[in-house]
Design a protein around this motif. Structure first.
Motif, PDB file in Angstrom:
ATOM      1  N   UNK A 154      35.674 -50.558 -82.642  1.00  0.00           N
ATOM      2  CA  UNK A 154      34.662 -49.729 -81.971  1.00  0.00           C
ATOM      3  C   UNK A 154      35.132 -48.295 -81.772  1.00  0.00           C
ATOM      4  N   UNK A 155      36.456 -48.105 -81.591  1.00  0.00           N
ATOM      5  CA  UNK A 155      36.990 -46.769 -81.333  1.00  0.00           C
ATOM      6  C   UNK A 155      38.286 -46.569 -82.100  1.00  0.00           C
ATOM      7  N   UNK A 156      38.405 -45.405 -82.725  1.00  0.00           N
ATOM      8  CA  UNK A 156      39.656 -44.970 -83.331  1.00  0.00           C
ATOM      9  C   UNK A 156      39.946 -43.600 -82.725  1.00  0.00           C
ATOM     10  N   UNK A 157      41.032 -43.507 -81.997  1.00  0.00           N
ATOM     11  CA  UNK A 157      41.414 -42.249 -81.341  1.00  0.00           C
ATOM     12  C   UNK A 157      42.735 -41.776 -81.940  1.00  0.00           C
ATOM     13  N   UNK A 158      42.718 -40.577 -82.516  1.00  0.00           N
ATOM     14  CA  UNK A 158      43.925 -40.001 -83.082  1.00  0.00           C
ATOM     15  C   UNK A 158      44.605 -39.136 -82.031  1.00  0.00           C
ATOM     16  N   UNK A 159      45.874 -39.403 -81.776  1.00  0.00           N
ATOM     17  CA  UNK A 159      46.659 -38.688 -80.763  1.00  0.00           C
ATOM     18  C   UNK A 159      47.557 -37.714 -81.500  1.00  0.00           C
ATOM     19  N   UNK A 160      47.560 -36.464 -81.043  1.00  0.00           N
ATOM     20  CA  UNK A 160      48.299 -35.409 -81.764  1.00  0.00           C
ATOM     21  C   UNK A 160      49.799 -35.457 -81.530  1.00  0.00           C
ATOM     22  N   UNK A 161      50.471 -34.715 -82.387  1.00  0.00           N
ATOM     23  CA  UNK A 161      51.926 -34.592 -82.315  1.00  0.00           C
ATOM     24  C   UNK A 161      52.348 -33.899 -81.039  1.00  0.00           C
TER      25      UNK A 161
END
Length: 161
Positions: A154-161
């Motif tokens: 349902x959710x894909x969250x990309x977390x930054x460097x």
């Protein structure tokens, strides 16, 4: 302070849920800078496809089944299709029933030792049914505890460097 007791991304047991939590298959993708995209299974089918061969489904309480060939979109290809810069450190993938996991950028790399991690929409050449997950995260190297396979993404969250 975050309440880790209900954090779907912390390691935990997960009872199998045989019924889809709801009928909406839309996936919310959140870029590292906060921009949000709504992605449907139909959109995924239009983007570059990758097949993860000889995969197993490890299901809590139901043992292991397979091998299967799962076809879908890799996380880097998802980012490319949406114009998300490859500056993310990890992706948080959460199902519609609240179960989740994390995948590092190194694990998601096309040539990663665990095999191609895909948001799968097909199994053995056939579209996944809603009951089978419709879109599910496949981590080919997982063989033990089903804590990285996410059904009903349902959710894909990309977390930054």
């Amino acid at each position: 302070m975050q309440n880790h007791e209900h954090d779907p991304l912390r390691p935990h047991a997960h009872e199998p849920n045989p019924e889809p939590p709801h009928d909406d298959p839309t996936i919310t993708v959140v870029a590292p800078h906060g921009e949000t995209f709504l992605v449907t299974p139909e959109m995924l089918r239009q983007w570059p496809a990758t097949t993860a061969h000889h995969c197993f489904i490890v299901s809590t309480g139901h043992g292991t089944s397979g091998p299967f060939d799962f076809t879908g979109v890799t996380l880097p290809d998802l980012c490319s299709a949406l114009g998300i810069a490859p500056t993310w450190r990890e992706a948080e993938i959460v199902s519609a029933d609240g179960f989740g996991t994390r995948i590092t950028r190194e694990e998601a790399a096309p040539n990663a030792p665990i095999g191609p991690v895909v948001l799968a929409y097909a199994c053995n050449g056939e579209p996944l049914s809603r009951r089978a997950g419709l879109v599910r995260l496949i981590v080919p190297g997982e063989r033990d505890d089903a804590l990285r396979q996410v059904k009903w993404v349902a959710t894909v969250r990309f977390v930054s460097l």
